[in-house]
Design an enzyme around this catalytic site. Structure first.
Site, PDB file in Angstrom:
ATOM      1  N   LYS A 271      80.531  33.966  99.426  1.00  0.00           N
ATOM      2  CA  LYS A 271      80.932  32.694  99.667  1.00  0.00           C
ATOM      3  C   LYS A 271      81.373  32.115 100.270  1.00  0.00           C
ATOM      4  O   LYS A 271      81.131  31.306 101.054  1.00  0.00           O
ATOM      5  CB  LYS A 271      82.408  32.270  97.408  1.00  0.00           C
TER       6      LYS A 271
ATOM      7  N   GLN B  94      88.555  33.410  91.156  1.00  0.00           N
ATOM      8  CA  GLN B  94      87.465  33.786  90.638  1.00  0.00           C
ATOM      9  C   GLN B  94      87.872  34.723  89.727  1.00  0.00           C
ATOM     10  O   GLN B  94      89.084  35.391  89.435  1.00  0.00           O
ATOM     11  CB  GLN B  94      87.031  34.976  91.707  1.00  0.00           C
TER      12      GLN B  94
ATOM     13  N   ASP C  68      83.393  24.971  89.610  1.00  0.00           N
ATOM     14  CA  ASP C  68      83.123  25.854  89.230  1.00  0.00           C
ATOM     15  C   ASP C  68      82.936  25.120  87.840  1.00  0.00           C
ATOM     16  O   ASP C  68      81.958  25.112  86.876  1.00  0.00           O
ATOM     17  CB  ASP C  68      83.644  27.053  88.871  1.00  0.00           C
TER      18      ASP C  68
END
Ligand code: NAD
Length: 299
Positions: free
Chosen positions: A55, A99, A122
């Site tokens: 990422k 995460q 997200d």
């Protein structure tokens, strides 16, 4: 017997990020700043560490600023909460991603709820979940894997999915349910199948579009697929691969690719299908968040 079109998620994702790099230059020229993505990793799970590294690398490749906060597994919840609050209050940070999964002593729901919805790249915050459910695409941030899955389906079928039967296998909050919302928006007739669904093979046989998000290696067989259907395989499963040598493993999807590719019209491979799209859409979401925060149109 038929050879399905293999949907090249890697190439489609690369095309998206190449175009985003150009749009980012325009953003920087207008604002004097690059969009900034902050990623937090708690613990040392090797797969999560690879995802987080990728990422960061992709963010830098498209011209974003990338912040990575790597914390030990025993980080107290309070400390993580403070970091997120600091990121929320920092105008220089446009997107925040924590995460998952988090270690057991940290309440995942509490942490997701804490991320400012406008920075929740997200798309997991309840406000963004609600906006997606209500069809508010102007303000929502859409979960990356579902958004990427729909782009891949359109790459094979064209932009008009109206009236198609879509069967999604899996009802998770991060994949199955949001994919269903996105395909409803495209005017598909949507069925969400799951572990309690009766006659699953028959349900899948009715689908023009199959989205598999189960987490069970090669569970969906070729004879479940209608001839010519488009198959989007979200599953990522690591299995033993003795044919590659002792102790070797490989990644497979939730669909038996060898069988399904004989029947489907188009199919995504694993790896190289949905996976690369997830990171590309994360970059899109960060860009969208940055534009909204600067009051710019998302060109
Ligand atoms: P999950 O475990 O949260 O959900 C799995 C779903 O599958 C559940 O809704 C369950 O009802 C359903 N299910 C389980 N067994 C079933 C069965 N026998 N028949 C029918 N349905 C069944 O998983 P998830 O987080 O949605 O992830 C699904 C898969 O997608 C995993 O392999 C995961 O690694 C992968 N994934 C990939 C990406 C990506 O970037 N490509 C992103 C997220 C998840």
């Amino acid at each position: 017997m038929n050879d399905a079109q293999i949907i090249d998620g890697k190439a489609i994702a690369a095309d998206l990020t190449d175009k985003l790099a150009v749009r980012t230059k325009v953003f920087v020229a207008k604002t004097g700043n690059a969009p900034c993505l902050a990623v937090v990793l708690v613990g040392d799970d090797p797969a999560s560490a690879v995802y987080v590294r990728n990422k960061g690398k992709t963010a830098e490749k498209v011209g974003f600023k990338s912040i990575q906060k790597i914390l030990p597994a025993d980080t107290p919840e309070d400390k993580l909460i403070k970091i997120i609050n600091d990121f929320n209050n920092d105008d220089g940070i446009n997107g925040i991603l924590v995460q998952l999964p988090l270690p057991d002593h940290i309440d995942e729901g509490k942490i997701i709820d804490l991320i400012a919805p406008e920075k929740d790249v997200d798309g997991f915050h309840p406000i963004n979940v609600g906006r997606l459910g209500a069809g508010d695409f102007v303000n929502a941030l859409i979960p990356c894997t579902p958004a990427g899955s729909v782009i891949l389906a359109k790459s094979a079928l064209g932009d008009n999915l109206s009236g198609m039967n879509a069967v999604i296998i899996g009802r998770s909050n991060i994949v199955g349910k949001p994919v269903a919302q996105l395909l409803l928006k495209e005017n598909c007739t949507v069925t969400i199948a799951h572990s309690r669904t009766k006659d699953l093979p028959d349900v899948v046989r009715s689908a023009d579009i199959v989205v598999a998000a189960v987490g069970r290696p090669e569970m969906i067989k070729g004879d479940w697929i209608k001839s010519g259907a488009t198959v989007i395989d979200v599953g990522i499963n690591r299995v033993d691969a003795p044919e590659k040598g002792d102790g070797k493993t490989k990644l497979v999807g939730d669909v038996n690719f060898g069988e399904a590719s004989q029947v489907a019209g188009a199919i995504t491979p694993v790896p190289g299908g949905v996976g690369p799209m997830t990171i590309a859409l994360l970059m899109e979401n960060t860009f969208t968040a940055a534009c909204r925060q600067h009051g710019l149109s998302i060109a």
